[in-house]
Design an enzyme around this catalytic site. Structure first.
Site, PDB file in Angstrom:
ATOM      1  N   GLY A 248       1.284   3.428   4.499  1.00  0.00           N
ATOM      2  CA  GLY A 248       1.898   2.722   4.412  1.00  0.00           C
ATOM      3  C   GLY A 248       3.207   2.700   3.816  1.00  0.00           C
TER       4      GLY A 248
ATOM      5  N   ASN B  14     -14.945  10.737  12.664  1.00  0.00           N
ATOM      6  CA  ASN B  14     -14.729  10.638  10.604  1.00  0.00           C
ATOM      7  C   ASN B  14     -15.985  11.229  10.268  1.00  0.00           C
ATOM      8  OD1 ASN B  14     -12.379  10.002  11.922  1.00  0.00           O
ATOM      9  ND2 ASN B  14     -12.508   7.999   9.636  1.00  0.00           N
TER      10      ASN B  14
ATOM     11  N   ASN C  52     -13.888   5.914  14.708  1.00  0.00           N
ATOM     12  CA  ASN C  52     -14.109   6.340  14.103  1.00  0.00           C
ATOM     13  C   ASN C  52     -15.724   6.897  13.118  1.00  0.00           C
ATOM     14  OD1 ASN C  52     -11.560   3.833  12.931  1.00  0.00           O
ATOM     15  ND2 ASN C  52     -11.549   5.942  13.268  1.00  0.00           N
TER      16      ASN C  52
ATOM     17  N   GLY D 114      -0.496   4.359   0.339  1.00  0.00           N
ATOM     18  CA  GLY D 114      -0.656   5.475   1.215  1.00  0.00           C
ATOM     19  C   GLY D 114      -0.306   6.165   2.181  1.00  0.00           C
TER      20      GLY D 114
ATOM     21  N   ASN E  44     -11.444  18.218  13.848  1.00  0.00           N
ATOM     22  CA  ASN E  44     -12.096  17.210  14.415  1.00  0.00           C
ATOM     23  C   ASN E  44     -12.428  17.925  16.168  1.00  0.00           C
ATOM     24  OD1 ASN E  44     -10.884  14.854  13.022  1.00  0.00           O
ATOM     25  ND2 ASN E  44      -9.221  14.025  14.236  1.00  0.00           N
TER      26      ASN E  44
ATOM     27  N   SER F  20      -9.660  11.119   7.896  1.00  0.00           N
ATOM     28  CA  SER F  20      -9.295  10.727   6.571  1.00  0.00           C
ATOM     29  C   SER F  20     -10.281  10.807   6.368  1.00  0.00           C
ATOM     30  CB  SER F  20      -8.736   9.141   6.758  1.00  0.00           C
ATOM     31  OG  SER F  20      -9.606   8.859   8.383  1.00  0.00           O
TER      32      SER F  20
ATOM     33  N   LYS G 215     -11.688   1.613  18.660  1.00  0.00           N
ATOM     34  CA  LYS G 215     -11.357   2.414  17.279  1.00  0.00           C
ATOM     35  C   LYS G 215     -12.532   2.400  16.652  1.00  0.00           C
ATOM     36  CE  LYS G 215      -8.686   5.203  14.235  1.00  0.00           C
ATOM     37  NZ  LYS G 215      -7.423   3.880  13.435  1.00  0.00           N
TER      38      LYS G 215
ATOM     39  N   GLY H  13       0.631  -1.425  -0.232  1.00  0.00           N
ATOM     40  CA  GLY H  13      -0.202   0.263   0.030  1.00  0.00           C
ATOM     41  C   GLY H  13       1.147   1.648  -0.036  1.00  0.00           C
TER      42      GLY H  13
ATOM     43  N   GLU I 294     -14.390   5.049   3.063  1.00  0.00           N
ATOM     44  CA  GLU I 294     -14.151   3.575   4.194  1.00  0.00           C
ATOM     45  C   GLU I 294     -15.534   3.646   4.966  1.00  0.00           C
ATOM     46  OE1 GLU I 294     -10.686   2.283   5.392  1.00  0.00           O
ATOM     47  OE2 GLU I 294     -10.704   3.851   6.258  1.00  0.00           O
TER      48      GLU I 294
END
Length: 297
Positions: A12, A189, A185, A9, A199, A246, A181, A7, A258
């Protein structure tokens, strides 16, 4: 020890940058052009006003090359995992795989893999990718890792090399770790993406704070969340007050989010319990509409 990071990104490249001093690291990218850029011009890491070039080995994803690694970190977005299934199933089953995805939707995917040793992780670092060979570290935290299946001793060397700037923290229960988590999220998010705020504004603005409580209340009713879980979310908002989530960056840059792995997963779990989540369902629809996603749930 040979470590492969699949990955290209932000996460990664961040893992490659942090592990290259301790291991023989190879960055695997989807496109050859990114691998060439990293090999020729290095991986650039920006942090606290300074820039550092890291000379790193990078190549496009190939089964033959990746099969030589001792451990592989899978650092792609959850919606890219399905495209990797054939590749991962072609690897030797003895290679430990560590998955670095948000949400919990990928657990069903892991069940289908033949690998003997599978791990899941959650990331508390704040990093974003500036371009195909540079990242900006906005804040450091830790990497939480838990065993999904197999022998935890297979990554003992990685866990033992934990350093102050890039610590690993072992968890005995992967579901509890992922849920902690997931709470964050699910609340932070999508709300920051819809409201287009950093945030910290979720707790400084009383109207946004009320929305946070509504979202958390629905999620907590599905997964038995408590006041401590909400306090953890507040603490994350304070610690990362100036960060853009993100999901907000994905929306701004026109990338898929996501949302399916986070809110979509929560809604599906609620359906199994015959519960409705009106606020989460509305948030899901808004994010899907913002990214032009076809109707799903």
């Amino acid at each position: 020890m040979n470590i492969g990071i699949i990955g290209g990104g932000s996460i990664g490249m961040f893992f490659s940058a942090c592990l290259h001093d301790s291991f023989n690291v190879t960055q695997y990218t989807r496109k050859q052009v990114q691998a060439d850029e990293i090999c020729q011009n290095g991986l650039w890491v920006e942090e606290n006003g300074g820039k550092n070039r890291i000379n790193l080995q990078a190549r496009s994803l190939q089964v033959k090359e990746a099969s030589r690694e001792d451990v592989l970190f899978i650092a792609v977005k959850q919606y890219h995992l399905q495209a990797l299934e054939t590749f991962l199933c072609s690897l030797p089953v003895s290679i430990p795989l560590i998955f670095l995805q948000n949400g919990m939707g990928h657990l069903a995917f892991l069940e289908k893999l033949p690998q003997q040793h599978l791990f899941v992780a959650t990331i508390e670092h704040g990093v974003f990718r500036k371009d195909q060979n540079s990242i900006h570290i906005r804040g450091r935290g830790k990497t939480n890792i838990a065993l999904f299946r197999g022998n935890p001793e297979t990554i003992k060397q990685i866990m033992s090399t934990s350093i102050k700037e890039f610590p690993f923290h072992w968890h005995n229960q992967y579901q509890k770790m992922l849920l902690e988590k997931l709470f964050a999220n699910a609340v932070i998010n999508p709300l920051t993406a819809i409201l287009k705020v950093k945030n910290g504004e979720l707790i400084s603005n009383p109207y946004y704070y009320s929305l946070m409580k509504q979202v958390f209340s629905e999620v907590a009713n599905v997964f038995d969340g408590n006041e401590q879980d909400f306090q953890n979310i507040e603490a994350i908002c304070k610690k990362t007050a100036n960060n853009r989530s993100s999901m907000l960056r994905d929306i701004e840059d026109g990338r898929p989010t996501e949302i399916e792995a986070i809110i979509g997963y929560i809604i599906n779990e609620a359906k199994k319990m015959k519960r409705t989540l009106p606020v989460c369902t509305a948030i899901y629809s808004m994010i899907c509409g913002m990214e032009g996603k076809e109707e799903g749930l």
